[in-house]
Structure formats: C-alpha cells, structure tokens
Design an enzyme around this catalytic site. Sequence first.
Site, PDB file in Angstrom:
ATOM      1  N   LYS A 223     -12.236  40.342 -21.123  1.00 16.53           N
ATOM      2  CA  LYS A 223     -13.339  40.508 -21.932  1.00 16.53           C
ATOM      3  C   LYS A 223     -14.429  41.023 -21.184  1.00 16.53           C
ATOM      4  O   LYS A 223     -14.432  41.414 -20.001  1.00 16.53           O
ATOM      5  CB  LYS A 223     -13.837  38.871 -22.312  1.00 16.53           C
ATOM      6  CG  LYS A 223     -13.245  38.519 -23.458  1.00 16.53           C
ATOM      7  CD  LYS A 223     -13.510  37.244 -24.183  1.00 16.53           C
ATOM      8  CE  LYS A 223     -12.639  36.634 -25.280  1.00 16.53           C
ATOM      9  NZ  LYS A 223     -12.760  35.303 -25.756  1.00 16.53           N
ATOM     10  N   ARG A 263      -6.336  31.085 -22.018  1.00 14.23           N
ATOM     11  CA  ARG A 263      -5.525  31.836 -22.924  1.00 14.23           C
ATOM     12  C   ARG A 263      -5.751  33.475 -22.484  1.00 14.23           C
ATOM     13  O   ARG A 263      -6.837  33.780 -22.119  1.00 14.23           O
ATOM     14  CB  ARG A 263      -6.349  31.934 -24.215  1.00 14.23           C
ATOM     15  CG  ARG A 263      -6.008  32.844 -25.450  1.00 14.23           C
ATOM     16  CD  ARG A 263      -6.803  32.812 -26.384  1.00 14.23           C
ATOM     17  NE  ARG A 263      -6.302  33.624 -27.674  1.00 14.23           N
ATOM     18  CZ  ARG A 263      -6.738  35.154 -27.815  1.00 14.23           C
ATOM     19  NH1 ARG A 263      -7.422  35.451 -26.834  1.00 14.23           N
ATOM     20  NH2 ARG A 263      -6.216  35.837 -28.807  1.00 14.23           N
TER      21      ARG A 263
HETATM   22  N1  PMM Z   1     -10.750  35.372 -27.975  1.00 13.03           N
HETATM   23  C1  PMM Z   1     -10.158  36.115 -28.908  1.00 13.03           C
HETATM   24  C2  PMM Z   1      -9.288  35.899 -29.809  1.00 13.03           C
HETATM   25  N2  PMM Z   1      -8.790  34.483 -30.084  1.00 13.03           N
HETATM   26  N3  PMM Z   1      -9.417  32.454 -29.704  1.00 13.03           N
HETATM   27  C3  PMM Z   1      -9.905  31.477 -28.830  1.00 13.03           C
HETATM   28  N4  PMM Z   1      -9.651  30.172 -28.925  1.00 13.03           N
HETATM   29  N5  PMM Z   1     -11.047  31.714 -28.170  1.00 13.03           N
HETATM   30  C4  PMM Z   1     -11.337  33.055 -27.682  1.00 13.03           C
HETATM   31  O1  PMM Z   1     -12.233  33.264 -26.970  1.00 13.03           O
HETATM   32  C5  PMM Z   1     -10.581  34.046 -28.475  1.00 13.03           C
HETATM   33  C6  PMM Z   1      -9.535  33.845 -29.238  1.00 13.03           C
HETATM   34  C7  PMM Z   1     -10.592  37.799 -28.646  1.00 13.03           C
HETATM   35  O2  PMM Z   1      -9.753  38.460 -27.706  1.00 13.03           O
HETATM   36  P1  PMM Z   1      -8.561  39.166 -28.017  1.00 13.03           P
HETATM   37  O3  PMM Z   1      -8.765  39.932 -28.788  1.00 13.03           O
HETATM   38  O4  PMM Z   1      -8.246  39.719 -26.667  1.00 13.03           O
HETATM   39  O5  PMM Z   1      -7.338  38.464 -28.274  1.00 13.03           O
END
Ligand code: PMM
Length: 290
Positions: A223, A263
């Site tokens: 991020k 994650r």
């Molecule tokens: N961030 C992204 C997508 N899904 N789900 C949860 N539970 N928490 C998050 O902080 C989150 C998520 C955005 O990041 P990406 O595009 O790198 O997947």
Amino acid sequence: MSTLRGRVAGLPEWDRCAVMGVVNVTPDSFSDGGRWFDTAAAVKRGLGLAAEGADLVDVGGESTRPGASRVDEDEELRRVIPVVRDLSAEGVVVSVDTMRASVAEQAVAAGAVLVNDVSGGLADPAMVPVVAAAGVPFVVMHWRGFSADMNSRAVYRDVVGEVLAELRERLDAVVAGGVASERVVIDPGLGFAKNAEHDLALVARLRELRGLGRPLLVAASRKRFLGQVLSGGEGSPPPARERDAATAAVSAIAAREGAWAVRVHEVRATADAVRVARAVEGAERTGATG
Ligand code: PMM
C-alpha cells in the site's frame, strides 16, 4: 495465544497468524493489476500462492485503488466465479473480495468459504442478508465510501478511536442483520480513506482494535503508506512490486500484535514472518531463559 488472535467459526484454525494470498482478477488493480487478468492465469496464480504457504486465497474482480471507478456486475461475475470454482475444486480455502451481494452469493455457491467486503456491507444493502443466509464468515472492513473519492474522507481527530467506533457500529449492524458474531472478522482498512500517518497509527495500535472482541485481518500489502515510508517522504516511492519486504515487516508486526490473518500479494516472505512470530510467541509462553 489463540485467545489473542481469536477464532472464526466456519474456518479452519491455524496455530499462528494466517496468511491470505491475493488474486486480483482485474486489469487495473494498483499493485498487481493486469498480470492475472484471465481465468487460467488467475487460477495458476492462486495455486502458486497456496503452494507458497497461503492458508486462504482471496479472489477479487474489482479494483479498489484510490480513484478507481466501479466495474459492472456481469463483468465482476465473469472475472471472479470461474476462478473461485476452480481454486475451490483444487482444495484451496477461497475467500471472495466483493462489495456485491450477487457476487458473494454466487461465489459461495462456487465454493468460497469467506466473504471479504471492503465496505463492510454498506455498498450493497443485500450483502448482509445474503451472508447471513449463507452462514459464511464475513470480513467487515472500515470504510467511508467508494474509492472514487475516498481520499477526501481521510479526516480524523483521533484515527484509532474513530475507526474503532465506526467498526463497532458496523459489527453491531451486521450482527443485527443476522450474521453470527462468531463469524465476523474486522479489518481497519489500511489506505481506505486514510493517509500514511493514519495507516501507521493504526498499525501501531492494532491491539486496541482487538478490543472489539473479533479476529482481526490486516491488509497492508504494497500500500501507499509503505511506499511513503520507503521513500522517506522524499523522491518518488518505489513501485508497488518493490514493497514486498516492507509488507513482510508489517506482517511480522501484525502477527505479534495478535492479528488473525494478514492479506498479501507475495506470500513467501509473509509465510516466514508469521512463523517467526509464532516461534517468538512460543518462547514467550515457555518463558525460555536461553
Ligand atoms: N484492500 C484492498 C482490497 N481488498 N480487503 C480487505 N479486507 N482489507 C483491505 O485492506 C483490502 C481488501 C486493496 O488492495 P489490493 O488492490 O492490493 O488488493
């Protein structure tokens, strides 16, 4: 230490912080977008993440990067459902990352065992009833609105206090809507309506979020705040794919702070980080004197 981490009814129990690998089936996700944008490649990626140590694989078809516009429902279904079906058929524990009840419902029918909704059920009024009826675990993330303009909502007097209060409100609402509280996971939503300072404050005080009494998912992977930390606020931040070591560092911190899961896009280093955290926990418990 599982008391610190908590348990999620309906999911396997791990003896350490779990690792959730990410498969974004999108052409535009900020960190890995475009690389896994067809079913076969996405399935291969998910299997690879599982082989590297992902305990769960989170499949999403809609980018939530700041400024992103929404994908339409048919397109999201087309991207996500075959990947969920194929990975589940291979024995992978699959979660679906969606704000749409229809996608959640069909993903669960295709084998997903967890619904991860970055809006915590706010984006689609049908989400909570669908998750309640399906009886699956639900990730409730702190969210203040869609990605198109979320940066303007990054205004807090006390970010940890406000995120806690807003998450408590969502937790109460989803439980009132019929989702069993033992199935709810909470998430501070790093980067969602938050600047780097906010994200760091939340990481520093993860333990306070455990005060909500539910397992905690932490998603720092690649991020912006990590880019800013790495650039030291000067010059341009390293590209998303060069933030994996920093991500693993947050994974170790989160695991030590009692996160239930982290994650991440790159699993290998985080799989090691959570194992080191477990070993340190073990040493702490036995009171080893060396
Ligand atoms: N961030 C992204 C997508 N899904 N789900 C949860 N539970 N928490 C998050 O902080 C989150 C998520 C955005 O990041 P990406 O595009 O790198 O997947």
